[in-house]
Design a protein around this motif. Structure first.
Motif, PDB file in Angstrom:
ATOM      1  N   ASP A  42     -12.512 -11.469  -1.903  1.00  0.00           N
ATOM      2  CA  ASP A  42     -13.023 -11.493  -0.603  1.00  0.00           C
ATOM      3  C   ASP A  42     -14.511 -11.253  -0.609  1.00  0.00           C
ATOM      4  O   ASP A  42     -15.020 -11.067  -1.558  1.00  0.00           O
ATOM      5  N   LEU A  43     -14.690 -11.210   0.610  1.00  0.00           N
ATOM      6  CA  LEU A  43     -16.524 -11.116   0.875  1.00  0.00           C
ATOM      7  C   LEU A  43     -16.890  -9.967   0.540  1.00  0.00           C
ATOM      8  O   LEU A  43     -18.299  -9.657   0.277  1.00  0.00           O
ATOM      9  N   LEU A  44     -16.200  -8.805   0.395  1.00  0.00           N
ATOM     10  CA  LEU A  44     -16.560  -7.626  -0.132  1.00  0.00           C
ATOM     11  C   LEU A  44     -16.175  -7.495  -1.551  1.00  0.00           C
ATOM     12  O   LEU A  44     -16.775  -6.162  -2.139  1.00  0.00           O
ATOM     13  N   GLY A  45     -15.836  -8.615  -2.191  1.00  0.00           N
ATOM     14  CA  GLY A  45     -15.820  -8.142  -3.574  1.00  0.00           C
ATOM     15  C   GLY A  45     -14.275  -7.654  -4.045  1.00  0.00           C
ATOM     16  O   GLY A  45     -14.293  -7.302  -5.190  1.00  0.00           O
ATOM     17  N   VAL A  46     -13.440  -7.557  -3.264  1.00  0.00           N
ATOM     18  CA  VAL A  46     -12.038  -6.872  -3.424  1.00  0.00           C
ATOM     19  C   VAL A  46     -11.187  -8.059  -3.832  1.00  0.00           C
ATOM     20  O   VAL A  46     -11.032  -8.833  -3.130  1.00  0.00           O
ATOM     21  N   PRO A  47     -10.493  -7.801  -5.077  1.00  0.00           N
ATOM     22  CA  PRO A  47      -9.489  -8.743  -5.295  1.00  0.00           C
ATOM     23  C   PRO A  47      -8.418  -9.054  -4.327  1.00  0.00           C
ATOM     24  O   PRO A  47      -7.806  -7.845  -3.937  1.00  0.00           O
ATOM     25  N   VAL A  48      -7.843 -10.227  -4.027  1.00  0.00           N
ATOM     26  CA  VAL A  48      -6.880 -10.428  -3.122  1.00  0.00           C
ATOM     27  C   VAL A  48      -6.168 -11.728  -3.710  1.00  0.00           C
ATOM     28  O   VAL A  48      -6.475 -12.462  -4.226  1.00  0.00           O
ATOM     29  N   GLY A  49      -4.979 -11.708  -3.124  1.00  0.00           N
ATOM     30  CA  GLY A  49      -3.809 -12.751  -3.628  1.00  0.00           C
ATOM     31  C   GLY A  49      -3.850 -12.990  -5.207  1.00  0.00           C
ATOM     32  O   GLY A  49      -3.892 -14.170  -5.784  1.00  0.00           O
ATOM     33  N   CYS A  50      -3.468 -11.945  -5.960  1.00  0.00           N
ATOM     34  CA  CYS A  50      -3.477 -12.017  -7.392  1.00  0.00           C
ATOM     35  C   CYS A  50      -2.176 -12.539  -7.530  1.00  0.00           C
ATOM     36  O   CYS A  50      -1.114 -12.043  -7.265  1.00  0.00           O
ATOM     37  N   LEU A  51      -2.009 -13.316  -8.770  1.00  0.00           N
ATOM     38  CA  LEU A  51      -0.693 -13.852  -9.286  1.00  0.00           C
ATOM     39  C   LEU A  51      -0.988 -13.508 -10.904  1.00  0.00           C
ATOM     40  O   LEU A  51      -2.059 -13.819 -11.510  1.00  0.00           O
ATOM     41  N   GLU A  52       0.059 -13.223 -11.596  1.00  0.00           N
ATOM     42  CA  GLU A  52       0.162 -12.975 -13.049  1.00  0.00           C
ATOM     43  C   GLU A  52      -0.157 -14.312 -13.905  1.00  0.00           C
ATOM     44  O   GLU A  52       0.366 -15.341 -13.130  1.00  0.00           O
ATOM     45  N   THR A  53      -0.970 -14.221 -14.644  1.00  0.00           N
ATOM     46  CA  THR A  53      -1.233 -15.501 -15.548  1.00  0.00           C
ATOM     47  C   THR A  53      -1.364 -15.204 -17.112  1.00  0.00           C
ATOM     48  O   THR A  53      -1.225 -14.147 -17.398  1.00  0.00           O
ATOM     49  N   LEU A  71       2.314   0.990  -1.973  1.00  0.00           N
ATOM     50  CA  LEU A  71       2.169   0.370  -3.393  1.00  0.00           C
ATOM     51  C   LEU A  71       1.045  -0.282  -3.184  1.00  0.00           C
ATOM     52  O   LEU A  71       0.810  -1.132  -2.344  1.00  0.00           O
ATOM     53  N   GLY A  72       0.059  -0.469  -4.157  1.00  0.00           N
ATOM     54  CA  GLY A  72      -1.256  -1.170  -4.133  1.00  0.00           C
ATOM     55  C   GLY A  72      -1.486  -1.709  -5.644  1.00  0.00           C
ATOM     56  O   GLY A  72      -0.913  -1.421  -6.573  1.00  0.00           O
ATOM     57  N   LEU A  73      -2.557  -2.418  -5.638  1.00  0.00           N
ATOM     58  CA  LEU A  73      -2.784  -3.151  -7.066  1.00  0.00           C
ATOM     59  C   LEU A  73      -4.265  -2.466  -7.140  1.00  0.00           C
ATOM     60  O   LEU A  73      -5.291  -2.323  -6.399  1.00  0.00           O
ATOM     61  N   ASP A  74      -4.332  -2.230  -8.510  1.00  0.00           N
ATOM     62  CA  ASP A  74      -5.699  -1.571  -8.990  1.00  0.00           C
ATOM     63  C   ASP A  74      -6.271  -2.657 -10.151  1.00  0.00           C
ATOM     64  O   ASP A  74      -5.661  -2.887 -10.907  1.00  0.00           O
ATOM     65  N   CYS A  75      -7.388  -3.299  -9.814  1.00  0.00           N
ATOM     66  CA  CYS A  75      -7.825  -4.426 -10.670  1.00  0.00           C
ATOM     67  C   CYS A  75      -8.980  -4.254 -10.910  1.00  0.00           C
ATOM     68  O   CYS A  75     -10.009  -3.859 -10.280  1.00  0.00           O
ATOM     69  N   ILE A  76      -9.464  -4.523 -12.186  1.00  0.00           N
ATOM     70  CA  ILE A  76     -10.650  -4.793 -12.663  1.00  0.00           C
ATOM     71  C   ILE A  76     -11.304  -6.167 -13.195  1.00  0.00           C
ATOM     72  O   ILE A  76     -10.275  -7.048 -13.712  1.00  0.00           O
ATOM     73  N   GLN A  77     -12.485  -6.596 -12.897  1.00  0.00           N
ATOM     74  CA  GLN A  77     -12.682  -7.999 -13.366  1.00  0.00           C
ATOM     75  C   GLN A  77     -12.853  -7.878 -15.016  1.00  0.00           C
ATOM     76  O   GLN A  77     -13.486  -7.150 -15.486  1.00  0.00           O
ATOM     77  N   ARG A  78     -12.727  -9.121 -15.487  1.00  0.00           N
ATOM     78  CA  ARG A  78     -12.605  -9.473 -16.824  1.00  0.00           C
ATOM     79  C   ARG A  78     -14.015  -9.886 -17.229  1.00  0.00           C
ATOM     80  O   ARG A  78     -14.887 -10.325 -16.422  1.00  0.00           O
TER      81      ARG A  78
END
Length: 78
Positions: A42-53, A71-78
């Motif tokens: 999103d505009l704030l740089g927060v990951p949304v709409g994540c799908l496993e791949t 329950l939430g998601l904790d994501c880091i950018q690769r």
């Protein structure tokens, strides 16, 4: 209290159904709780709409975490 537990269980069930591991998903080495994901940001740089791949198409590495809001998601950018 029972409503809260039921809501959390329903959210976990729903998220599990939505993000079920596809056959092409690659495991994150050494981290059984983490998965490769392709996420929109999103505009704030927060990951949304994540799908496993698989690893080749992943933009983030994510894991599910329990927060005060459920329950939430904790994501880091690769």
């Amino acid at each position: 209290m029972k409503t809260r537990i039921a809501a959390l269980a329903a959210a976990v069930t729903f998220l599990g159904a939505v993000t079920a591991s596809p056959a092409i998903a690659d495991p994150v080495p050494g981290s059984p709780n983490q998965f490769y994901a392709s996420c929109a940001v999103d505009l704030l740089g927060v990951p949304v709409g994540c799908l496993e791949t698989d690893e080749a198409h992943a933009t983030h590495i994510c894991q599910y975490v329990l927060t005060a809001f459920g329950l939430g998601l904790d994501c880091i950018q690769r």
